[in-house]
Enzyme design. Structure first.
Site, mmCIF file in Angstrom:
data_model
loop_
_atom_site.group_PDB
_atom_site.id
_atom_site.type_symbol
_atom_site.label_atom_id
_atom_site.label_comp_id
_atom_site.label_asym_id
_atom_site.label_seq_id
_atom_site.Cartn_x
_atom_site.Cartn_y
_atom_site.Cartn_z
ATOM 1 N N ASP A 85 13.887 15.843 -1.123
ATOM 2 C CA ASP A 85 12.893 15.017 -0.432
ATOM 3 C C ASP A 85 11.630 15.843 -0.225
ATOM 4 O OD1 ASP A 85 12.753 12.297 1.149
ATOM 5 O OD2 ASP A 85 11.755 13.790 2.401
ATOM 6 N N ILE A 86 10.469 15.250 -0.537
ATOM 7 C CA ILE A 86 9.203 15.950 -0.325
ATOM 8 C C ILE A 86 8.882 15.940 1.172
ATOM 9 C CG2 ILE A 86 6.718 15.929 -0.788
ATOM 10 C CD1 ILE A 86 7.338 14.707 -3.501
ATOM 11 N N GLU B 129 9.721 9.185 -2.224
ATOM 12 C CA GLU B 129 9.510 10.632 -2.428
ATOM 13 C C GLU B 129 10.831 11.366 -2.610
ATOM 14 O OE1 GLU B 129 9.396 10.075 2.137
ATOM 15 O OE2 GLU B 129 8.981 8.925 0.331
#
Length: 304
Positions: A183-184, A226
């Site tokens: 996950d960003i 994301e």
């Protein structure tokens, strides 16, 4: 409905009149021309009164009608003009041959007409149709391949999508499988501060980074928003950890637009023997949640 323009597939309900009817006009003109040539050039036959004695024209006429129906149906295909030429040409030549066959029931045609016009034109028409079918089949196959690829590819990053990711996991049945869910970090802040265009640029840049890892043993996908996922077929946890560390460090080194940096959090897990895909992903999701809660920009391995 937003997809109504695609509901007909290769056929269209809104045919171009020129595309659909011009071949039929040529066919009709050919049939009339053949009839005139036969009536003007050759003597008429004496036809008996019994229907059975004159039934040949019925079968020849049915053949002619079937060929015209094929011509009309084919030209409803929504394919480019260059793919129509061979089949249209072949069918028109074949129709001309069939028209001579029909007139043969009413006119005394010389032998050379049967050999050199009917038979040769029929074979020529069949050959042209065969060539056209080859090009059409190749075209449809290429389109099918493109659609198949698109159904498994994320449009923004060009990475495989969630469907591909799950299918690959379901196909793999050995235990040397490791899965990362990535996950960003603070992605919403990036969108809010710089706009969604820059957010998309961040996703593409990270997608390119993951794509560069592909070597047959490491496959990355974008599984939503994301969130990304990586499947690793490696012999040990140590090697999988090295890949995860490489992802973290390369992401930290990325610099976009001279000012934008970002990090990622990784949840990692090793597939147990006989473990279901659903259970594996749940464990890795929990690990990702732990990584986010413990400060982000880190790797957490799933328990068990």
């Amino acid at each position: 409905m937003p997809f109504v323009k695609y509901e007909d597939g290769l056929f269209t309900k809104n045919e171009s009149r020129k595309t659909l009817y011009m071949p039929m006009v040529f066919s009709l003109a050919l049939c009339v021309l053949v009839m005139i040539i036969n009536l003007v050039s050759f003597p008429k036959k004496v036809i008996g009164h019994s229907w059975m004695q004159n039934s040949g024209w019925v079968f020849d006429l049915v053949q002619l009608l079937i060929l015209n129906f094929i011509l009309w149906s084919f030209n409803r295909l929504t394919v480019q003009a260059s793919l129509r030429r061979w089949i249209n040409l072949g069918l028109l030549i074949w129709i001309m041959s069939a028209a001579f066959d029909v007139m043969d029931e009413f006119i005394h045609q010389p032998m050379w007409v049967g050999y050199f016009i009917e038979d040769v034109s029929r074979l020529t028409g069949m050959l042209c149709v065969s060539i056209g079918i080859y090009f059409i089949v190749r075209y449809v196959n290429d389109k099918y391949a493109d659609v198949s690829i698109d159904s498994y590819r994320d449009e923004l990053t060009h990475l495989p999508n969630r469907r591909y990711f799950r299918n690959i996991l379901l196909e793999l049945d050995n235990t040397n499988i490791y899965v990362f869910i990535i996950d960003i970090d603070f992605f919403k802040n990036i969108n809010d501060k710089y706009g969604h265009d820059i957010g998309d640029e961040v996703l593409r840049a990270f997608g390119d980074l993951l794509s560069s890892l592909y070597d047959g043993h490491v496959t990355a996908s974008r599984i939503g928003g994301e969130e990304f996922a990586v499947i690793l077929q490696l012999p040990s946890k140590q090697e999988a950890s090295l890949v995860a560390e490489k992802i973290l460090s390369r992401t930290r080194d990325l610099l976009l637009r001279g000012e934008i940096r970002f990090t990622v959090s990784i949840g990692a897990g090793h597939k147990k023997e006989d473990e279901t895909v659903g259970n594996l992903l749940k464990r890795v999701d929990v690990a990702l949640y732990d990584a986010k809660c413990r400060g982000k920009n880190r790797i957490e391995w799933a328990a068990g």
